[in-house]
Design a protein around this motif. Structure first.
Motif, PDB file in Angstrom:
ATOM      1  N   TRP A   9       0.206  -5.723  -3.920  1.00 28.59           N
ATOM      2  CA  TRP A   9      -0.923  -5.072  -4.566  1.00 28.59           C
ATOM      3  C   TRP A   9      -1.756  -6.138  -5.233  1.00 28.59           C
ATOM      4  O   TRP A   9      -1.268  -7.231  -5.546  1.00 28.59           O
ATOM      5  CB  TRP A   9      -0.439  -4.038  -5.586  1.00 28.59           C
ATOM      6  CG  TRP A   9      -0.071  -2.758  -4.920  1.00 28.59           C
ATOM      7  CD1 TRP A   9       1.094  -2.473  -4.272  1.00 28.59           C
ATOM      8  CD2 TRP A   9      -0.882  -1.595  -4.808  1.00 28.59           C
ATOM      9  NE1 TRP A   9       1.053  -1.204  -3.767  1.00 28.59           N
ATOM     10  CE2 TRP A   9      -0.151  -0.627  -4.089  1.00 28.59           C
ATOM     11  CE3 TRP A   9      -2.164  -1.253  -5.260  1.00 28.59           C
ATOM     12  CZ2 TRP A   9      -0.655   0.628  -3.796  1.00 28.59           C
ATOM     13  CZ3 TRP A   9      -2.664   0.001  -4.975  1.00 28.59           C
ATOM     14  CH2 TRP A   9      -1.908   0.927  -4.246  1.00 28.59           C
ATOM     15  N   ASP A  27      -4.152  -2.083  -2.475  1.00 23.56           N
ATOM     16  CA  ASP A  27      -3.245  -2.824  -1.596  1.00 23.56           C
ATOM     17  C   ASP A  27      -4.040  -3.530  -0.494  1.00 23.56           C
ATOM     18  O   ASP A  27      -3.489  -4.288   0.287  1.00 23.56           O
ATOM     19  CB  ASP A  27      -2.156  -1.922  -1.012  1.00 23.56           C
ATOM     20  CG  ASP A  27      -2.708  -0.789  -0.178  1.00 23.56           C
ATOM     21  OD1 ASP A  27      -3.935  -0.561  -0.190  1.00 23.56           O
ATOM     22  OD2 ASP A  27      -1.909  -0.107   0.483  1.00 23.56           O
ATOM     23  N   LYS A  62       2.651  -2.285  -7.308  1.00 25.53           N
ATOM     24  CA  LYS A  62       1.591  -1.443  -7.879  1.00 25.53           C
ATOM     25  C   LYS A  62       1.681  -1.378  -9.400  1.00 25.53           C
ATOM     26  O   LYS A  62       0.664  -1.421 -10.095  1.00 25.53           O
ATOM     27  CB  LYS A  62       1.658  -0.041  -7.280  1.00 25.53           C
ATOM     28  CG  LYS A  62       0.501   0.829  -7.697  1.00 25.53           C
ATOM     29  CD  LYS A  62       0.537   2.173  -6.995  1.00 25.53           C
ATOM     30  CE  LYS A  62      -0.675   3.009  -7.369  1.00 25.53           C
ATOM     31  NZ  LYS A  62      -0.694   4.292  -6.675  1.00 25.53           N
TER      32      LYS A  62
END
Length: 92
Positions: A9, A27, A62
């Motif tokens: 990410w 991403d 993330k």
């Protein structure tokens, strides 16, 4: 059995036509920038179109990208400009 590695990410800064910097995560920052340029993706760009992907920084996952985004959004504009100028991020 092979375990899939998590997708990387990124946190990114996009410069708008009025000079403002927008911070987000993705991403795939190139795809996300294309969405911003086409007028989709963030209301931020309705008043001043996206002009350049100014900064991209890789994050482990993330969750890390969200934490870094929060930290960057708390920075004053001169500090964000310093990030861009230093070019410390990943160039795609």
């Amino acid at each position: 059995m092979t375990a899939e590695l998590p997708r990387p990410w990124f946190v990114y800064l996009v410069r708008a036509a009025n000079g403002a910097l927008y911070c987000g995560i993705s991403d795939d920052p190139q795809r996300r920038f294309a969405m911003h340029r086409s007028g989709r993706g963030a209301r931020f760009f309705h008043t001043s179109p996206a002009r350049e992907l100014a900064y991209v920084e890789a994050c482990a996952d993330k969750s890390a990208a969200l934490r870094r985004e929060r930290a960057i959004k708390r920075l004053a504009k001169p500090a964000k400009e310093a990030l861009v100028a230093a070019g410390a991020g990943v160039r795609l």
